[in-house]
Design an enzyme around this catalytic site. Structure first.
Site, PDB file in Angstrom:
ATOM      1  N   PHE A   1      -3.255 -34.015 101.874  1.00 57.08           N
ATOM      2  CA  PHE A   1      -2.321 -33.434 102.839  1.00 57.08           C
ATOM      3  C   PHE A   1      -2.809 -33.599 104.273  1.00 57.08           C
ATOM      4  O   PHE A   1      -2.866 -32.642 105.039  1.00 57.08           O
ATOM      5  CB  PHE A   1      -2.093 -31.956 102.510  1.00 57.08           C
ATOM      6  CG  PHE A   1      -1.672 -31.751 101.087  1.00 57.08           C
ATOM      7  CD1 PHE A   1      -0.444 -32.202 100.636  1.00 57.08           C
ATOM      8  CD2 PHE A   1      -2.523 -31.121 100.186  1.00 57.08           C
ATOM      9  CE1 PHE A   1      -0.052 -32.019  99.314  1.00 57.08           C
ATOM     10  CE2 PHE A   1      -2.146 -30.941  98.864  1.00 57.08           C
ATOM     11  CZ  PHE A   1      -0.914 -31.390  98.422  1.00 57.08           C
ATOM     12  N   CYS A   2      -3.126 -34.823 104.632  1.00 56.80           N
ATOM     13  CA  CYS A   2      -3.691 -35.141 105.942  1.00 56.80           C
ATOM     14  C   CYS A   2      -2.773 -36.147 106.627  1.00 56.80           C
ATOM     15  O   CYS A   2      -2.084 -36.925 105.958  1.00 56.80           O
ATOM     16  CB  CYS A   2      -5.089 -35.732 105.739  1.00 56.80           C
ATOM     17  SG  CYS A   2      -5.889 -36.320 107.243  1.00 56.80           S
ATOM     18  N   GLY A   3      -2.792 -36.161 107.929  1.00 53.69           N
ATOM     19  CA  GLY A   3      -2.025 -37.158 108.669  1.00 53.69           C
ATOM     20  C   GLY A   3      -2.473 -38.579 108.402  1.00 53.69           C
ATOM     21  O   GLY A   3      -1.741 -39.532 108.654  1.00 53.69           O
TER      22      GLY A   3
END
Length: 182
Positions: A60-62
């Site tokens: 769930f990271c950019g």
């Protein structure tokens, strides 16, 4: 005369701040073990004589879309003694809570088939010994500052370079260094 003094000062400065000047390498990368995402132990000695890109990852990271680039690198070079080793980590609070969820996410969204470890701490006092080893031998640039930090390890088990999260896996400089090591 001033140019000569400046050159000498610059040389001393670079030697003082060189990241690998303290490398003692009592151990090499291949001396470690780590748990796989499915619970088996990965003996990194199995990767001896291969180039390894060690990457701390998060679902769930950019930068999560970098999984695609990592898989592309893996597809391109795996037959040439190259390993991508993904290390899912919640050190930055952007990972699932279970290994099974991470595995499903990686497979269903990015068709990942390169090796993944179990969810692992990558910084601080609870970091896995591989990441402590990297810092001891390469300096602060080996410490992940965020997800998708990359550490390139040569066939001898020594760190060659590190790449920040913003560096894509298919970055020209990274790929050129990788190809030179293969």
């Amino acid at each position: 005369m001033i140019k000569k003094i400046s050159l000498i000062s610059f040389t001393i400065f670079m030697l003082f701040f060189n990241n690998n000047s303290n490398a003692n390498y009592e151990k090499i990368f291949f001396d470690f073990k780590i748990e796989s995402i499915t619970g088996e132990i990965i003996d990194l000695n199995e990767y001896r004589n291969k180039v390894v890109l060690l990457v701390n990852t998060a679902s769930f990271c950019g930068f999560t879309n970098q999984y695609e680039g990592l898989q592309n690198l893996w597809n391109e070079y795996r037959k040439k003694d190259f390993i991508v080793l993904g290390v899912p980590s919640n050190s930055f609070n952007q990972e699932s809570k279970s290994n099974n969820d991470v595995k499903k996410f990686c497979e269903s969204n990015f068709n990942i088939d390169f090796p993944l470890t179990s969810i692992t701490q990558v910084k601080g006092s609870n970091a896995h010994e591989i990441f402590k080893w990297a810092e001891e031998n390469y300096g602060k640039s080996a410490v992940p500052k965020w997800n998708f930090h990359k550490i390139l390890i040569d066939k001898n088990g020594l760190i060659v370079d590190t790449y920040s999260s913003i560096t894509k896996p298919t970055d020209k400089k990274l790929v050129k260094t990788l190809e030179n090591l293969l």
